[in-house]
Design a protein around this motif. Structure first.
Motif: not given
Ligand SMILES: Cc1ncc(COP(=O)(O)O)c(C=O)c1O
Length: 414
Positions: A114-116, A119, A142-144, A193, A226, A228-229, A255
């Protein structure tokens, strides 16, 4: 087959009573059924939505992308998850591909699910490499929802779980002076982010991220991007940070790497940081991180997303959306006050926090799946899948226009 009401009731009894009630209360009795490319159908086929949320980038390449499905099917002929302790061809090949697509010395990859988790891994590595504990992140970042990622994010999600910590400092995004004031010998890393999405798609000033990197370097702290997005073509470049000519010490990808089919995430680190695992290479473990079928899927995602043809198309679509949506902003200027955009990472800032929710519902009624930002209700996130054509982009803009007119009538009626 169970009726929609029966499925909602079952979900309420065994998954989430709150979510079930929430969606019913807004008349959104939608249950994901058939899905294909940019489209999702209600389970009874009574409604079709065009996905303009894309789960924050999971569906960059559309739903059930046939090339990706094929690569997964082939992978399942001769792989399974593999073993996270052992040397793996698939993990090595994917890591090499990612490294080749990164700038500078970002050459090693730690895989996650997962993203979290990815991170958390980035923060762990930064702490071990620097011998420092504190982390600076953006207010509203926001990082999870995992341990360290949760603490680095906004208090809205960490406070209820007693996960706030003095080791995590939050500064306003785009404010170099505020960051400089907090940097000292205890700061392991600054994590940002590239475009904070959950707080409403804030676009960084051109010099912000390069300044962040410079300050980090001077302070002996690491800069974690970050992505992720913003990664994988969403902004019109493969990585969002490329717009700003900056090279992070650590990059987190999630993601879209999954192709919407098989969860996989990556924490990409500079070669020098791999030394944190020299003494004990088994110090960090993720059983499913870099599962072999996921590696095959992610390789295909990277092959598609890094092609010039693909990125050129994202940029061409970005211009169509810019033109169409700025027109709508002029037309509905009392409701829709700012358009935020980098490529197809877009946000519509409304004039009231109430309107983000109403607009998400109006979009639903107009056939679009859009979701407002959880940390700034006045912003509607707008993330279409990246593989649409010009005709569909124009249809989406038309439907957005319908949604704005529904919202306007609703407000006037109120
Ligand atoms: C910028 C960002 N980092 C990390 C995450 C966490 O990802 P995950 O939901 O796969 O743990 C998200 C999730 O929306 C995100 O938008």
């Amino acid at each position: 087959m169970a009726t929609k009401q029966e499925i909602f009731d079952l979900f309420a009894r065994h998954v989430s009573s709150g979510k079930s009630k929430y969606f019913m209360s807004y008349g959104i009795d939608f249950i994901f059924g058939r899905r294909e490319g940019p489209y999702i159908w209600d389970i009874d086929e009574s409604k079709r939505l065009i996905n303009c949320h894309s789960n924050g980038g999971v569906f960059n390449l559309g739903h059930r992308n046939l090339e990706i499905i094929k690569s997964l099917q082939q992978a399942l002929d001769d792989t399974d998850i593999g073993n996270h302790h052992f040397v793996s061809t698939k993990r090595a090949e994917l890591a090499a591909k990612i490294a080749n697509l990164m700038p500078g010395d970002l050459k090693y990859v730690v895989f996650g699910v997962s993203g979290g988790e990815a991170i958390d891994t980035a923060i762990k590595i930064a702490r071990k490499a620097t011998g420092r504990k504190k982390i600076i992140s953006a207010k509203g970042g926001y990082h999870g929802h995992t341990g360290l990622a949760l603490a680095a994010g906004n208090a809205k999600f960490s406070a209820p779980f007693l996960s706030e910590s003095d080791d995590f400092i939050h500064v306003p995004f785009n404010d170099i002076a505020a960051l400089e004031e907090q940097l000292d010998g205890e700061i392991a890393a600054v994590i940002l982010e590239t475009i904070p999405a959950t707080v409403g798609m804030l676009i960084p000033d051109n010099n912000y991220l390069p300044e962040v990197k410079k300050l980090c370097q001077r302070n002996g702290s690491l800069y974690i991007a970050d992505e992720v997005q913003t990664g994988l073509g969403r902004t019109g470049k493969l990585w969002g940070f490329e717009h700003y000519g900056v090279e992070p010490d650590i990059v987190v990808i999630g993601k879209g790497l999954s192709g919407g089919i098989y969860p996989i995430t990556a924490t990409v680190i500079q070669s020098k940081l791999e030394a944190v695992f020299h003494e004990d290479p088994f110090l960090h473990i993720s059983t499913f991180g870099g599962a072999e079928p996921g590696c095959v899927v992610a390789e295909k995602v990277l092959e598609i997303s890094s092609s010039t043809v693909f990125l050129n198309r994202v940029n061409a679509l970005s211009e169509i959306f810019q033109k169409g949506i700025l027109e709508l902003q002029k037309q509905y200027s009392s409701l829709f006050i700012e358009f935020r955009q980098k490529g197809l990472m877009m946000g519509l800032k409304m004039s009231s926090p109430d309107y983000g929710l109403f607009m998400s519902k109006a979009c639903f009624d107009a056939g679009l799946l859009c979701v407002y930002s959880a940390l700034d209700y006045s912003v509607v996130q707008f993330l279409p899948v990246l593989i649409i054509d010009e005709a569909l982009s124009l249809e989406i803009i038309e439907r957005l226009s319908n949604a704005l007119s529904i919202l306007k009538r609703f407000i006037e009626y109120k």
